[in-house]
Each structure stands twice: as C-alpha cells, then as structure tokens.
Design a protein around this motif. Sequence first.
Motif, PDB file in Angstrom:
ATOM      1  N   LEU A 277      34.099 -44.802  12.505  1.00 49.33           N
ATOM      2  CA  LEU A 277      35.414 -44.544  13.113  1.00 49.33           C
ATOM      3  C   LEU A 277      36.467 -45.552  12.641  1.00 49.33           C
ATOM      4  O   LEU A 277      37.640 -45.434  13.004  1.00 49.33           O
ATOM      5  CB  LEU A 277      35.314 -44.619  14.641  1.00 49.33           C
ATOM      6  CG  LEU A 277      34.761 -43.399  15.366  1.00 49.33           C
ATOM      7  CD1 LEU A 277      34.650 -43.692  16.855  1.00 49.33           C
ATOM      8  CD2 LEU A 277      35.622 -42.162  15.137  1.00 49.33           C
TER       9      LEU A 277
ATOM     10  N   ILE B  89      36.551 -48.824  13.371  1.00 50.51           N
ATOM     11  CA  ILE B  89      36.864 -49.836  14.385  1.00 50.51           C
ATOM     12  C   ILE B  89      36.719 -51.232  13.747  1.00 50.51           C
ATOM     13  O   ILE B  89      35.725 -51.513  13.068  1.00 50.51           O
ATOM     14  CB  ILE B  89      35.906 -49.710  15.599  1.00 50.51           C
ATOM     15  CG1 ILE B  89      35.918 -48.279  16.168  1.00 50.51           C
ATOM     16  CG2 ILE B  89      36.259 -50.747  16.671  1.00 50.51           C
ATOM     17  CD1 ILE B  89      37.243 -47.794  16.672  1.00 50.51           C
TER      18      ILE B  89
ATOM     19  N   PRO C  92      28.980 -49.691  29.773  1.00 54.22           N
ATOM     20  CA  PRO C  92      29.899 -48.777  30.462  1.00 54.22           C
ATOM     21  C   PRO C  92      29.211 -47.967  31.561  1.00 54.22           C
ATOM     22  O   PRO C  92      27.992 -47.816  31.583  1.00 54.22           O
ATOM     23  CB  PRO C  92      30.383 -47.843  29.351  1.00 54.22           C
ATOM     24  CG  PRO C  92      29.997 -48.489  28.076  1.00 54.22           C
ATOM     25  CD  PRO C  92      28.781 -49.308  28.377  1.00 54.22           C
TER      26      PRO C  92
ATOM     27  N   THR D 164      34.710 -42.776  31.606  1.00 57.06           N
ATOM     28  CA  THR D 164      33.867 -43.852  31.087  1.00 57.06           C
ATOM     29  C   THR D 164      34.628 -45.146  31.302  1.00 57.06           C
ATOM     30  O   THR D 164      35.742 -45.297  30.791  1.00 57.06           O
ATOM     31  CB  THR D 164      33.573 -43.650  29.588  1.00 57.06           C
ATOM     32  OG1 THR D 164      33.080 -42.326  29.367  1.00 57.06           O
ATOM     33  CG2 THR D 164      32.536 -44.657  29.100  1.00 57.06           C
TER      34      THR D 164
ATOM     35  N   PHE E 192      36.373 -53.771  29.305  1.00 57.40           N
ATOM     36  CA  PHE E 192      37.282 -53.941  28.167  1.00 57.40           C
ATOM     37  C   PHE E 192      38.241 -52.761  28.025  1.00 57.40           C
ATOM     38  O   PHE E 192      39.463 -52.935  28.043  1.00 57.40           O
ATOM     39  CB  PHE E 192      36.443 -54.136  26.899  1.00 57.40           C
ATOM     40  CG  PHE E 192      37.203 -54.261  25.618  1.00 57.40           C
ATOM     41  CD1 PHE E 192      38.243 -55.184  25.483  1.00 57.40           C
ATOM     42  CD2 PHE E 192      36.862 -53.477  24.530  1.00 57.40           C
ATOM     43  CE1 PHE E 192      38.933 -55.303  24.280  1.00 57.40           C
ATOM     44  CE2 PHE E 192      37.541 -53.600  23.316  1.00 57.40           C
ATOM     45  CZ  PHE E 192      38.579 -54.513  23.201  1.00 57.40           C
ATOM     46  N   ARG E 193      37.722 -51.569  27.880  1.00 54.96           N
ATOM     47  CA  ARG E 193      38.520 -50.351  27.767  1.00 54.96           C
ATOM     48  C   ARG E 193      37.858 -49.275  28.616  1.00 54.96           C
ATOM     49  O   ARG E 193      36.663 -49.328  28.858  1.00 54.96           O
ATOM     50  CB  ARG E 193      38.559 -49.838  26.316  1.00 54.96           C
ATOM     51  CG  ARG E 193      39.071 -50.822  25.303  1.00 54.96           C
ATOM     52  CD  ARG E 193      40.563 -50.645  25.034  1.00 54.96           C
ATOM     53  NE  ARG E 193      41.029 -51.686  24.118  1.00 54.96           N
ATOM     54  CZ  ARG E 193      40.901 -51.645  22.802  1.00 54.96           C
ATOM     55  NH1 ARG E 193      40.362 -50.594  22.211  1.00 54.96           N
ATOM     56  NH2 ARG E 193      41.324 -52.657  22.044  1.00 54.96           N
TER      57      ARG E 193
ATOM     58  N   TYR F 129      37.974 -44.781  29.282  1.00 62.30           N
ATOM     59  CA  TYR F 129      38.385 -43.521  28.652  1.00 62.30           C
ATOM     60  C   TYR F 129      38.128 -42.371  29.611  1.00 62.30           C
ATOM     61  O   TYR F 129      37.079 -42.297  30.237  1.00 62.30           O
ATOM     62  CB  TYR F 129      37.615 -43.315  27.340  1.00 62.30           C
ATOM     63  CG  TYR F 129      38.121 -42.138  26.556  1.00 62.30           C
ATOM     64  CD1 TYR F 129      39.383 -42.176  25.965  1.00 62.30           C
ATOM     65  CD2 TYR F 129      37.356 -40.982  26.421  1.00 62.30           C
ATOM     66  CE1 TYR F 129      39.870 -41.089  25.256  1.00 62.30           C
ATOM     67  CE2 TYR F 129      37.837 -39.888  25.717  1.00 62.30           C
ATOM     68  CZ  TYR F 129      39.088 -39.943  25.138  1.00 62.30           C
ATOM     69  OH  TYR F 129      39.573 -38.870  24.447  1.00 62.30           O
TER      70      TYR F 129
ATOM     71  N   VAL G 125      38.388 -38.072  30.042  1.00 63.50           N
ATOM     72  CA  VAL G 125      38.591 -36.777  29.387  1.00 63.50           C
ATOM     73  C   VAL G 125      38.275 -35.670  30.388  1.00 63.50           C
ATOM     74  O   VAL G 125      37.400 -35.835  31.250  1.00 63.50           O
ATOM     75  CB  VAL G 125      37.713 -36.650  28.109  1.00 63.50           C
ATOM     76  CG1 VAL G 125      36.233 -36.603  28.426  1.00 63.50           C
ATOM     77  CG2 VAL G 125      38.123 -35.448  27.269  1.00 63.50           C
TER      78      VAL G 125
ATOM     79  N   ASP H 209      39.577 -44.949  19.043  1.00 62.74           N
ATOM     80  CA  ASP H 209      40.130 -45.064  17.675  1.00 62.74           C
ATOM     81  C   ASP H 209      41.542 -44.481  17.587  1.00 62.74           C
ATOM     82  O   ASP H 209      42.147 -44.518  16.511  1.00 62.74           O
ATOM     83  CB  ASP H 209      39.211 -44.390  16.660  1.00 62.74           C
ATOM     84  CG  ASP H 209      39.158 -42.895  16.847  1.00 62.74           C
ATOM     85  OD1 ASP H 209      39.064 -42.444  18.018  1.00 62.74           O
ATOM     86  OD2 ASP H 209      39.221 -42.149  15.860  1.00 62.74           O
TER      87      ASP H 209
ATOM     88  N   HIS I 204      25.636 -34.233  25.279  1.00 63.64           N
ATOM     89  CA  HIS I 204      25.054 -34.823  26.491  1.00 63.64           C
ATOM     90  C   HIS I 204      23.907 -33.943  26.973  1.00 63.64           C
ATOM     91  O   HIS I 204      24.018 -32.717  26.961  1.00 63.64           O
ATOM     92  CB  HIS I 204      26.087 -34.833  27.631  1.00 63.64           C
ATOM     93  CG  HIS I 204      26.834 -36.117  27.798  1.00 63.64           C
ATOM     94  ND1 HIS I 204      26.216 -37.330  27.969  1.00 63.64           N
ATOM     95  CD2 HIS I 204      28.162 -36.362  27.862  1.00 63.64           C
ATOM     96  CE1 HIS I 204      27.135 -38.265  28.123  1.00 63.64           C
ATOM     97  NE2 HIS I 204      28.333 -37.716  28.041  1.00 63.64           N
TER      98      HIS I 204
ATOM     99  N   LEU J  59      23.344 -39.433  25.592  1.00 60.89           N
ATOM    100  CA  LEU J  59      24.573 -39.131  24.850  1.00 60.89           C
ATOM    101  C   LEU J  59      24.326 -39.415  23.386  1.00 60.89           C
ATOM    102  O   LEU J  59      23.906 -40.514  23.010  1.00 60.89           O
ATOM    103  CB  LEU J  59      25.732 -40.002  25.360  1.00 60.89           C
ATOM    104  CG  LEU J  59      27.034 -39.943  24.557  1.00 60.89           C
ATOM    105  CD1 LEU J  59      27.614 -38.539  24.524  1.00 60.89           C
ATOM    106  CD2 LEU J  59      28.070 -40.935  25.120  1.00 60.89           C
TER     107      LEU J  59
END
Length: 134
Positions: A24, A26, A39, A54, A58-59, A61, A63, A79, A109, A118
């Motif tokens: 990706l 990163i 996570p 998720t 740190f981060r 996400y 959806v 990304d 999944h 996953l």
Amino acid sequence: MPADFNGTWNFMNSDNFEGYMLALGIDFATRKIAKMLKPQKVIKQEGDSFSIHTTSTFRSYFVQFKIGEEFEEDNKGLDHRKCKSVVTWDNDKLVCVQTGDKKNRGWTHWIEGDELYLELRCEDQVCKQVYKRA
Ligand code: YOG
C-alpha cells in the motif's frame, strides 16, 4: 441464514501485515507504529447492512455498506486512496473487492468458533489477522 458478525472483536495476531502495508506504500515510520497496534473491531450487522469500526490508539477507521451495493471508500487515515468497493457473500464469508489504483485489493472476513478472521489483500501480498470475541 448468513453468518452473524455482530459483536466486539479484539486483535490476537497477524501474519504479513508488513508486506500488506508495503504494497500500500505506507512509509517506514507509520509501519513501525502500525505493527505494534492491537486494534478492536466493532461490527454491526442488520440484514444486509453492515458497519465495521476498527479502533486503535493510533488511527481508527469506519466503514459502512450494504451487501451488493458499490460505495466510495476513502481509506481515510490508512493509505488515503479512493476505491470503489463492493461487499458480497461467498457462502458464510464476507468478501470485499476494492477497485482503484492498486491491483487485487480487497479483504475477506469469516468466523470460526469465537474467532474472527480477516484476510487483507493488495497486489501480491496477503495479510491474515485473527480476532477473538471480547
Ligand atoms: O478493515 O480494511 O474489517 O474496513 C488496515 C491498515 C493503521 C494505520 C486496517 C491503523 C492498512 C497505519 C484496516 C490500523 C495500513 C497504516 C487500525 C483494515 C494502512 C495504514 C485502523 C480494514 C476492513 C475489514 C473494514
């Protein structure tokens, strides 16, 4: 009756997350942090409607999607590439195809007992993660 993904799932282990992140694009510093994360996923499923949150220190996400309905995905905080994504059932597996700049991008999944699996795919890289029901 499709599989029931509803619940809170905690990260247990992963294989080749580094390869997936490299595919990706990163950067090094972000990869070093990301690989330490554990996570948590909160999945809500109501008929054909899903949301997957998720979260990590740190981060995070978020959806949401309906089975078979293409949606715009921004991969914000990941990304940042935009994709046209669609999720379908393959028997009891949830399969997402993310069409965009990266070839062969998507995820699958499935559940085995109290474990959520996953598989993350990008180009020639496959990362497998295991989560356990909280
Ligand atoms: O999940 O798409 O459940 O969206 C993949 C990270 C790491 C940020 C995580 C944050 C790819 C830095 C999303 C990790 C690497 C690295 C916690 C997986 C990109 C950036 C958010 C995913 C699907 C299926 C639902």
